[in-house]
Design an enzyme around this catalytic site. Structure first.
Site, PDB file in Angstrom:
ATOM      1  N   ASP A 165      89.182  37.978 -45.143  1.00 56.60           N
ATOM      2  CA  ASP A 165      89.714  39.079 -44.346  1.00 56.60           C
ATOM      3  C   ASP A 165      89.365  40.405 -45.037  1.00 56.60           C
ATOM      4  O   ASP A 165      89.515  40.550 -46.254  1.00 56.60           O
ATOM      5  CB  ASP A 165      91.236  38.931 -44.239  1.00 56.60           C
ATOM      6  CG  ASP A 165      91.828  39.828 -43.173  1.00 56.60           C
ATOM      7  OD1 ASP A 165      92.401  39.303 -42.206  1.00 56.60           O
ATOM      8  OD2 ASP A 165      91.746  41.079 -43.313  1.00 56.60           O
TER       9      ASP A 165
ATOM     10  N   ASN B 266      98.602  34.648 -35.262  1.00 57.21           N
ATOM     11  CA  ASN B 266      99.220  35.543 -34.276  1.00 57.21           C
ATOM     12  C   ASN B 266      98.613  35.237 -32.913  1.00 57.21           C
ATOM     13  O   ASN B 266      97.381  35.273 -32.766  1.00 57.21           O
ATOM     14  CB  ASN B 266      98.951  37.000 -34.647  1.00 57.21           C
ATOM     15  CG  ASN B 266      99.568  37.383 -35.974  1.00 57.21           C
ATOM     16  OD1 ASN B 266     100.662  36.942 -36.309  1.00 57.21           O
ATOM     17  ND2 ASN B 266      98.875  38.197 -36.753  1.00 57.21           N
TER      18      ASN B 266
ATOM     19  N   GLY C 270     101.523  40.293 -32.679  1.00 56.45           N
ATOM     20  CA  GLY C 270     100.764  41.008 -33.708  1.00 56.45           C
ATOM     21  C   GLY C 270      99.287  40.696 -33.712  1.00 56.45           C
ATOM     22  O   GLY C 270      98.582  41.074 -34.651  1.00 56.45           O
ATOM     23  N   GLN C 271      98.791  40.005 -32.670  1.00 53.62           N
ATOM     24  CA  GLN C 271      97.350  39.716 -32.641  1.00 53.62           C
ATOM     25  C   GLN C 271      96.577  40.993 -32.335  1.00 53.62           C
ATOM     26  O   GLN C 271      96.870  41.691 -31.360  1.00 53.62           O
ATOM     27  CB  GLN C 271      97.039  38.644 -31.579  1.00 53.62           C
ATOM     28  CG  GLN C 271      95.569  38.235 -31.587  1.00 53.62           C
ATOM     29  CD  GLN C 271      95.260  37.074 -30.637  1.00 53.62           C
ATOM     30  OE1 GLN C 271      96.100  36.646 -29.844  1.00 53.62           O
ATOM     31  NE2 GLN C 271      94.049  36.571 -30.725  1.00 53.62           N
TER      32      GLN C 271
ATOM     33  N   HIS D 208      92.140  32.972 -34.535  1.00 52.89           N
ATOM     34  CA  HIS D 208      91.906  32.824 -35.974  1.00 52.89           C
ATOM     35  C   HIS D 208      93.162  32.376 -36.687  1.00 52.89           C
ATOM     36  O   HIS D 208      94.267  32.771 -36.329  1.00 52.89           O
ATOM     37  CB  HIS D 208      91.396  34.126 -36.600  1.00 52.89           C
ATOM     38  CG  HIS D 208      92.206  35.335 -36.241  1.00 52.89           C
ATOM     39  ND1 HIS D 208      92.094  35.966 -35.024  1.00 52.89           N
ATOM     40  CD2 HIS D 208      93.142  36.016 -36.933  1.00 52.89           C
ATOM     41  CE1 HIS D 208      92.931  36.992 -34.986  1.00 52.89           C
ATOM     42  NE2 HIS D 208      93.584  37.031 -36.130  1.00 52.89           N
ATOM     43  N   LEU D 209      92.959  31.555 -37.696  1.00 52.66           N
ATOM     44  CA  LEU D 209      94.036  31.143 -38.597  1.00 52.66           C
ATOM     45  C   LEU D 209      93.899  31.966 -39.864  1.00 52.66           C
ATOM     46  O   LEU D 209      92.801  32.109 -40.399  1.00 52.66           O
ATOM     47  CB  LEU D 209      93.864  29.682 -38.998  1.00 52.66           C
ATOM     48  CG  LEU D 209      94.649  28.586 -38.311  1.00 52.66           C
ATOM     49  CD1 LEU D 209      94.329  27.249 -38.987  1.00 52.66           C
ATOM     50  CD2 LEU D 209      96.144  28.844 -38.351  1.00 52.66           C
ATOM     51  N   HIS D 210      95.024  32.507 -40.346  1.00 54.42           N
ATOM     52  CA  HIS D 210      95.044  33.204 -41.626  1.00 54.42           C
ATOM     53  C   HIS D 210      95.455  32.202 -42.707  1.00 54.42           C
ATOM     54  O   HIS D 210      96.465  31.509 -42.543  1.00 54.42           O
ATOM     55  CB  HIS D 210      96.103  34.310 -41.632  1.00 54.42           C
ATOM     56  CG  HIS D 210      95.876  35.418 -40.654  1.00 54.42           C
ATOM     57  ND1 HIS D 210      95.402  36.652 -41.030  1.00 54.42           N
ATOM     58  CD2 HIS D 210      96.083  35.506 -39.310  1.00 54.42           C
ATOM     59  CE1 HIS D 210      95.340  37.461 -39.969  1.00 54.42           C
ATOM     60  NE2 HIS D 210      95.752  36.781 -38.913  1.00 54.42           N
TER      61      HIS D 210
HETATM   62  P1  5GP Z   1      95.361  39.547 -36.331  1.00 53.74           P
HETATM   63  O1  5GP Z   1      96.279  40.706 -36.521  1.00 53.74           O
HETATM   64  O2  5GP Z   1      94.557  39.645 -35.053  1.00 53.74           O
HETATM   65  O3  5GP Z   1      96.057  38.218 -36.487  1.00 53.74           O
HETATM   66  O4  5GP Z   1      94.363  39.591 -37.550  1.00 53.74           O
HETATM   67  C1  5GP Z   1      93.086  40.150 -37.505  1.00 53.74           C
HETATM   68  C2  5GP Z   1      92.583  40.202 -38.911  1.00 53.74           C
HETATM   69  O5  5GP Z   1      91.206  40.459 -38.876  1.00 53.74           O
HETATM   70  C3  5GP Z   1      93.230  41.299 -39.746  1.00 53.74           C
HETATM   71  O6  5GP Z   1      93.884  40.716 -40.870  1.00 53.74           O
HETATM   72  C4  5GP Z   1      92.061  42.184 -40.146  1.00 53.74           C
HETATM   73  O7  5GP Z   1      92.158  42.674 -41.455  1.00 53.74           O
HETATM   74  C5  5GP Z   1      90.866  41.270 -39.963  1.00 53.74           C
HETATM   75  N1  5GP Z   1      89.648  41.972 -39.591  1.00 53.74           N
HETATM   76  C6  5GP Z   1      89.505  42.902 -38.601  1.00 53.74           C
HETATM   77  N2  5GP Z   1      88.228  43.316 -38.510  1.00 53.74           N
HETATM   78  C7  5GP Z   1      87.540  42.622 -39.467  1.00 53.74           C
HETATM   79  C8  5GP Z   1      86.159  42.636 -39.857  1.00 53.74           C
HETATM   80  O8  5GP Z   1      85.310  43.343 -39.324  1.00 53.74           O
HETATM   81  N3  5GP Z   1      85.815  41.796 -40.875  1.00 53.74           N
HETATM   82  C9  5GP Z   1      86.728  40.972 -41.488  1.00 53.74           C
HETATM   83  N4  5GP Z   1      86.269  40.190 -42.465  1.00 53.74           N
HETATM   84  N5  5GP Z   1      88.029  40.948 -41.132  1.00 53.74           N
HETATM   85  C10 5GP Z   1      88.441  41.765 -40.136  1.00 53.74           C
END
Ligand code: 5GP
Length: 136
Positions: A29, A85, A91-92, A98-100
């Site tokens: 991330d 999310n 919070g998405q 995607h899985l964190h």
């Molecule tokens: P969400 O909030 O949708 O669950 O998480 C999206 C995640 O994607 C965030 O933690 C953010 O930091 C990450 N992210 C957004 N844009 C990019 C990118 O261009 N490259 C990478 N490696 N991560 C990204």
């Protein structure tokens, strides 16, 4: 509609890719909650848990285990959070599922979560019944 993650899959923008197979890609991330924070995405585009097929979801979790073990073995993190999310209200921000996988280095590091709620009288049972009926 394609997202920034599709550009990572297609190698149009760079990412620190740590794992890849026919179904998924895993990369760091860009704004890690903790260093080593990894995202696992399917190569086939879908938005979130509501439109992703079960086999893909299962494979994402299998790979999450692999990444989690790798994080503990290589980064000195004894623990991980696995988090997803699904939808704006949850919070998405990036609408490609995607899985964190988030390394946790110290006990007690706060994760910001909403305040817990309480059920009114009979509300928990009603909620469970509604959910059971929907799932059945
Ligand atoms: P969400 O909030 O949708 O669950 O998480 C999206 C995640 O994607 C965030 O933690 C953010 O930091 C990450 N992210 C957004 N844009 C990019 C990118 O261009 N490259 C990478 N490696 N991560 C990204």
């Amino acid at each position: 509609m394609s997202t920034i993650f599709k550009k990572i899959i297609d190698r149009e923008i760079p990412a620190s890719i740590v794992y890849e197979d026919d179904v998924v890609l895993a990369f760091l991330d860009i704004y890690p909650i903790r260093k080593g924070h990894t995202l696992i995405i399917p190569k086939k585009e879908s938005v979130n848990i509501f439109d992703t097929d079960a086999d893909t979801l299962a494979h994402m979790m299998i790979v999450a285990q692999k990444i989690a073990v790798g994080i503990t073995q290589s980064l000195g993190a004894p623990a991980v959070n696995i988090h997803m999310n699904n939808g704006t209200e949850a919070g998405q921000d990036v609408f490609h599922i995607h899985l964190h996988v988030i390394p946790r280095y110290e006990r007690g590091e706060a994760f910001v979560v909403p305040k817990h709620e309480s059920y009114d009288e009979g509300e928990e049972r009603e909620c469970a019944e509604k959910l059971k009926t929907a799932i059945a």
